[in-house]
Design an enzyme around this catalytic site. Sequence first.
Site, PDB file in Angstrom:
ATOM      1  N   GLU A  15       0.888  -1.001   0.047  1.00  0.00           N
ATOM      2  CA  GLU A  15       0.037   0.209  -0.145  1.00  0.00           C
ATOM      3  C   GLU A  15       0.928   1.336   0.071  1.00  0.00           C
ATOM      4  O   GLU A  15       1.578   1.524   0.986  1.00  0.00           O
ATOM      5  CB  GLU A  15      -0.996   0.049   1.179  1.00  0.00           C
ATOM      6  CG  GLU A  15      -1.876   1.196   0.984  1.00  0.00           C
ATOM      7  CD  GLU A  15      -3.007   1.256   2.337  1.00  0.00           C
ATOM      8  OE1 GLU A  15      -2.427   1.858   3.530  1.00  0.00           O
ATOM      9  OE2 GLU A  15      -4.190   0.898   2.230  1.00  0.00           O
TER      10      GLU A  15
ATOM     11  N   CYS B 173      -2.701   8.788   3.078  1.00  0.00           N
ATOM     12  CA  CYS B 173      -2.179   8.278   1.763  1.00  0.00           C
ATOM     13  C   CYS B 173      -3.634   8.599   1.010  1.00  0.00           C
ATOM     14  O   CYS B 173      -3.460   8.515  -0.131  1.00  0.00           O
ATOM     15  CB  CYS B 173      -1.747   6.958   1.650  1.00  0.00           C
ATOM     16  SG  CYS B 173      -2.688   5.624   2.609  1.00  0.00           S
TER      17      CYS B 173
END
Length: 497
Positions: A270, A303
């Site tokens: 990720e 993020c």
Amino acid sequence: MATQATSQGSWLPTRMLIGGTLCAGEGAPVVVRNPSTGEVTTEFAGASLDQTKAAIAAARAAADKGEWAATPQKVRVAKVRALLELFMARTDDLRDLIVTETGMPIKSFALHAQVGAPMAQMDVMLDLCLKLPEIEENPISLEERINNMGGFVQSIRRYVPVGVVAAISAYNFPLHINLWKIMPALATGNCVILRPSPLTPLSALALAEIAAEAGLPEGVLSILAEGGAEGAQLLTTDPAVNMVSFTGSTEVGSIVAGQAAPSMKRLQLELGGKSAQIFLPDRVEAAYSAAIGVCMAHAGQGCVLGTRIFVPQEEKAKVLGAMAASMAYAKIGNSTDPETTMGPVISEAQVLRCERYVKLAVEAGATVVSGGKRADRPGYFFEPTILDVPDNKNPSAQDEIFGPVVSVIGYRDVDHAIEMANDSSLGLSGYVFGKDAKAALDVARRLRTGTVNVNAFFASANSSSGGVKMSGIGRERGVEGIRAFQDVQVMNLGSAV
């Protein structure tokens, strides 16, 4: 438990869990600083390379022995749930650690995502794990079921543990990320080595102290922090490790992928995001609070945050004015101050990164509407910043800054907005806002990103997340996040004739 404490009596764990035993580090020092002040919170010896090797060896031995993998699923999940209950019993202590090491304000609306949400999600995840079948039948045809020896064939899929999982996590939501790596991996029968970010290791070492009480088989779970990166590199290269689950920047994720390639490790990455928020003409008033929402969500250190804000060009000036006015609600301060609404970024390096990108943005034609500089106070603070950006090619719109900086970009029409939103090497998340739900859904369908939120933000243990393009490989949470820690073995079973 042997721990350090501040003058306020905070819990500051420093011991590693290696092969089932708590021990002090023997390597380079880990220096943890309080982002709100810049002062050292604690300093301790991190794991040495030999200690990392010992953790890998213990995990490999446990995986090869197969005791944990062979434990019936219900029994194994019950043991992991008992571990979760031990974690939950220390929720308040863990929350205090998170505030200390990350700088997230004690009254932040996002603090729940640091501790409360992942604890609750783990319980749901374990329930979901129990619902997933350990074997499934392959849909072979009737003709295929008759073998050439006159007998019958059944073809099934078995879901088996990957083996040894190296979990390497980021600093921004450390407990959340750590739990979403170690818990589903353990529940599916794997052996796990967790290596947290050196910037926020305390919450991980707290998990180590708690897990030492859980009575897991030796080698099933190791947790170690290090001052450098030698151990992390070993975890991504050692053939004894079967899988790397990494959360962090795209730049480092690319390195991890390269290091894992020679031994063909399973990857779950990720990575960075530069998510777009598209406000359709009938919902443009919702854009007014978009900038303050990003900046106050952990000083922009997320993020999935929508740091590119697209609005109709003719409404842009009005939106920018309202956004600038919204900054009056931002109170920058120490994370322990209940009046603080926006805390610091994690480090001096991150402040300098924010400064550099604002400078690059202005050089490329952007205008600073609000903020744009380091806050005049001790600690690692950067002002919440709104940039009026002329186009999506601007550096502030292309690169992940990971700070309280948003880029506001005008679009001519919806097609133009979609084109700019997709004009990115990253694709982690995205947002569409519109009163006309069908029109908003039509836009969402055209976005190239791993997750799209339409008039909402949603996170659930039952719903996976993950990126496309340079935002990563694989997914976390949901069915896919559980299956990521399992290999598929096909068994073709013939009847005796």
